[in-house]
Design a protein around this motif. Sequence first.
Motif, PDB file in Angstrom:
ATOM      1  N   LEU A   1      -3.606 -86.511  36.118  1.00 22.37           N
ATOM      2  CA  LEU A   1      -2.157 -86.377  36.269  1.00 22.37           C
ATOM      3  C   LEU A   1      -1.738 -84.905  36.354  1.00 22.37           C
ATOM      4  O   LEU A   1      -0.834 -84.559  37.118  1.00 22.37           O
ATOM      5  N   VAL A   2      -2.401 -84.049  35.602  1.00 22.29           N
ATOM      6  CA  VAL A   2      -2.127 -82.614  35.676  1.00 22.29           C
ATOM      7  C   VAL A   2      -2.497 -82.096  37.066  1.00 22.29           C
ATOM      8  O   VAL A   2      -1.761 -81.301  37.660  1.00 22.29           O
ATOM      9  N   GLY A   3      -3.613 -82.560  37.594  1.00 22.60           N
ATOM     10  CA  GLY A   3      -4.022 -82.166  38.946  1.00 22.60           C
ATOM     11  C   GLY A   3      -2.998 -82.578  39.987  1.00 22.60           C
ATOM     12  O   GLY A   3      -2.681 -81.803  40.904  1.00 22.60           O
ATOM     13  N   LEU A   4      -2.459 -83.776  39.839  1.00 26.03           N
ATOM     14  CA  LEU A   4      -1.422 -84.237  40.771  1.00 26.03           C
ATOM     15  C   LEU A   4      -0.157 -83.393  40.637  1.00 26.03           C
ATOM     16  O   LEU A   4       0.491 -83.063  41.636  1.00 26.03           O
ATOM     17  N   ALA A   5       0.185 -83.015  39.405  1.00 24.30           N
ATOM     18  CA  ALA A   5       1.358 -82.156  39.192  1.00 24.30           C
ATOM     19  C   ALA A   5       1.141 -80.784  39.825  1.00 24.30           C
ATOM     20  O   ALA A   5       2.058 -80.218  40.420  1.00 24.30           O
ATOM     21  N   ARG A   6      -0.082 -80.275  39.737  1.00 24.53           N
ATOM     22  CA  ARG A   6      -0.392 -78.993  40.384  1.00 24.53           C
ATOM     23  C   ARG A   6      -0.258 -79.104  41.900  1.00 24.53           C
ATOM     24  O   ARG A   6       0.190 -78.160  42.559  1.00 24.53           O
ATOM     25  N   GLN A   7      -0.656 -80.232  42.453  1.00 21.12           N
ATOM     26  CA  GLN A   7      -0.487 -80.446  43.899  1.00 21.12           C
ATOM     27  C   GLN A   7       0.989 -80.444  44.264  1.00 21.12           C
ATOM     28  O   GLN A   7       1.387 -79.836  45.262  1.00 21.12           O
ATOM     29  N   ARG A   8       1.808 -81.122  43.451  1.00 25.26           N
ATOM     30  CA  ARG A   8       3.252 -81.141  43.720  1.00 25.26           C
ATOM     31  C   ARG A   8       3.824 -79.727  43.635  1.00 25.26           C
ATOM     32  O   ARG A   8       4.685 -79.349  44.439  1.00 25.26           O
ATOM     33  N   LEU A   9       3.331 -78.950  42.673  1.00 26.61           N
ATOM     34  CA  LEU A   9       3.794 -77.566  42.532  1.00 26.61           C
ATOM     35  C   LEU A   9       3.453 -76.765  43.788  1.00 26.61           C
ATOM     36  O   LEU A   9       4.294 -76.049  44.331  1.00 26.61           O
ATOM     37  N   ALA A  10       2.237 -76.923  44.286  1.00 29.83           N
ATOM     38  CA  ALA A  10       1.801 -76.209  45.492  1.00 29.83           C
ATOM     39  C   ALA A  10       2.586 -76.656  46.725  1.00 29.83           C
ATOM     40  O   ALA A  10       2.838 -75.863  47.628  1.00 29.83           O
ATOM     41  N   GLN A  11       2.973 -77.927  46.744  1.00 26.61           N
ATOM     42  CA  GLN A  11       3.718 -78.469  47.893  1.00 26.61           C
ATOM     43  C   GLN A  11       5.220 -78.215  47.795  1.00 26.61           C
ATOM     44  O   GLN A  11       5.962 -78.517  48.731  1.00 26.61           O
ATOM     45  N   GLY A  12       5.655 -77.708  46.641  1.00 26.02           N
ATOM     46  CA  GLY A  12       7.082 -77.444  46.462  1.00 26.02           C
ATOM     47  C   GLY A  12       7.881 -78.656  46.042  1.00 26.02           C
ATOM     48  O   GLY A  12       9.110 -78.645  46.120  1.00 26.02           O
ATOM     49  N   THR A  13       7.214 -79.707  45.581  1.00 23.83           N
ATOM     50  CA  THR A  13       7.935 -80.916  45.159  1.00 23.83           C
ATOM     51  C   THR A  13       7.854 -81.136  43.648  1.00 23.83           C
ATOM     52  O   THR A  13       8.303 -82.173  43.164  1.00 23.83           O
ATOM     53  N   TYR A  14       7.307 -80.156  42.924  1.00 23.57           N
ATOM     54  CA  TYR A  14       7.236 -80.282  41.472  1.00 23.57           C
ATOM     55  C   TYR A  14       8.650 -80.352  40.912  1.00 23.57           C
ATOM     56  O   TYR A  14       9.535 -79.616  41.329  1.00 23.57           O
ATOM     57  N   GLY A  15       8.859 -81.253  39.983  1.00 20.45           N
ATOM     58  CA  GLY A  15      10.183 -81.398  39.372  1.00 20.45           C
ATOM     59  C   GLY A  15      11.075 -82.384  40.095  1.00 20.45           C
ATOM     60  O   GLY A  15      12.187 -82.648  39.640  1.00 20.45           O
ATOM     61  N   GLU A  16      10.589 -82.947  41.187  1.00 25.49           N
ATOM     62  CA  GLU A  16      11.327 -84.005  41.889  1.00 25.49           C
ATOM     63  C   GLU A  16      10.715 -85.344  41.505  1.00 25.49           C
ATOM     64  O   GLU A  16       9.493 -85.501  41.526  1.00 25.49           O
ATOM     65  N   CYS A  17      11.556 -86.299  41.162  1.00 20.92           N
ATOM     66  CA  CYS A  17      11.078 -87.625  40.801  1.00 20.92           C
ATOM     67  C   CYS A  17      10.372 -88.253  41.997  1.00 20.92           C
ATOM     68  O   CYS A  17      10.901 -88.263  43.112  1.00 20.92           O
ATOM     69  N   GLN A  18       9.175 -88.762  41.769  1.00 18.75           N
ATOM     70  CA  GLN A  18       8.384 -89.364  42.841  1.00 18.75           C
ATOM     71  C   GLN A  18       8.915 -90.728  43.250  1.00 18.75           C
ATOM     72  O   GLN A  18       8.499 -91.268  44.269  1.00 18.75           O
ATOM     73  N   ARG A  19       9.869 -91.257  42.486  1.00 20.08           N
ATOM     74  CA  ARG A  19      10.435 -92.563  42.815  1.00 20.08           C
ATOM     75  C   ARG A  19      11.799 -92.436  43.505  1.00 20.08           C
ATOM     76  O   ARG A  19      12.006 -92.987  44.569  1.00 20.08           O
ATOM     77  N   CYS A  20      12.721 -91.696  42.866  1.00 15.98           N
ATOM     78  CA  CYS A  20      14.088 -91.634  43.405  1.00 15.98           C
ATOM     79  C   CYS A  20      14.407 -90.322  44.113  1.00 15.98           C
ATOM     80  O   CYS A  20      15.418 -90.221  44.797  1.00 15.98           O
TER      81      CYS A  20
END
Length: 108
Positions: free
Chosen positions: A62-81
């Motif tokens: 899960l931390v790895g996935l969060a790091r991917q979101r951070l790199a993609q610029g989507t960290y902090g955005e809800c993956q559902r809504c």
Amino acid sequence: MSQFDPSEALERLSSEYLQRAAALRRDLAREHDHDSAEQAQERQNDDVLRGLLIEAEDELRLVGLARQRLAQGTYGECQRCGEAIAESRLRAMPAAAFCLSCAAQQEA
């Protein structure tokens, strides 16, 4: 309250889970007592340790996935809504992928 640095928070969390997983693997690799009564207890303990290891490895994923979101610029955005996840939630759970509302719906 200090500035929240998601990269630092995720690094700290990753390090914690890596250390935990390594300690659990060491405990699981130890030899068992030759006394059969002791072996039964040790095997039960090993079952608990294996469960904790699975949990630590899942959290690392899960931390790895969060790091991917951070790199993609989507960290902090809800993956559902798609709404922003509250900073207080990210401080408490840096790898959070869902806002509080969506997380509650997912658990229900």
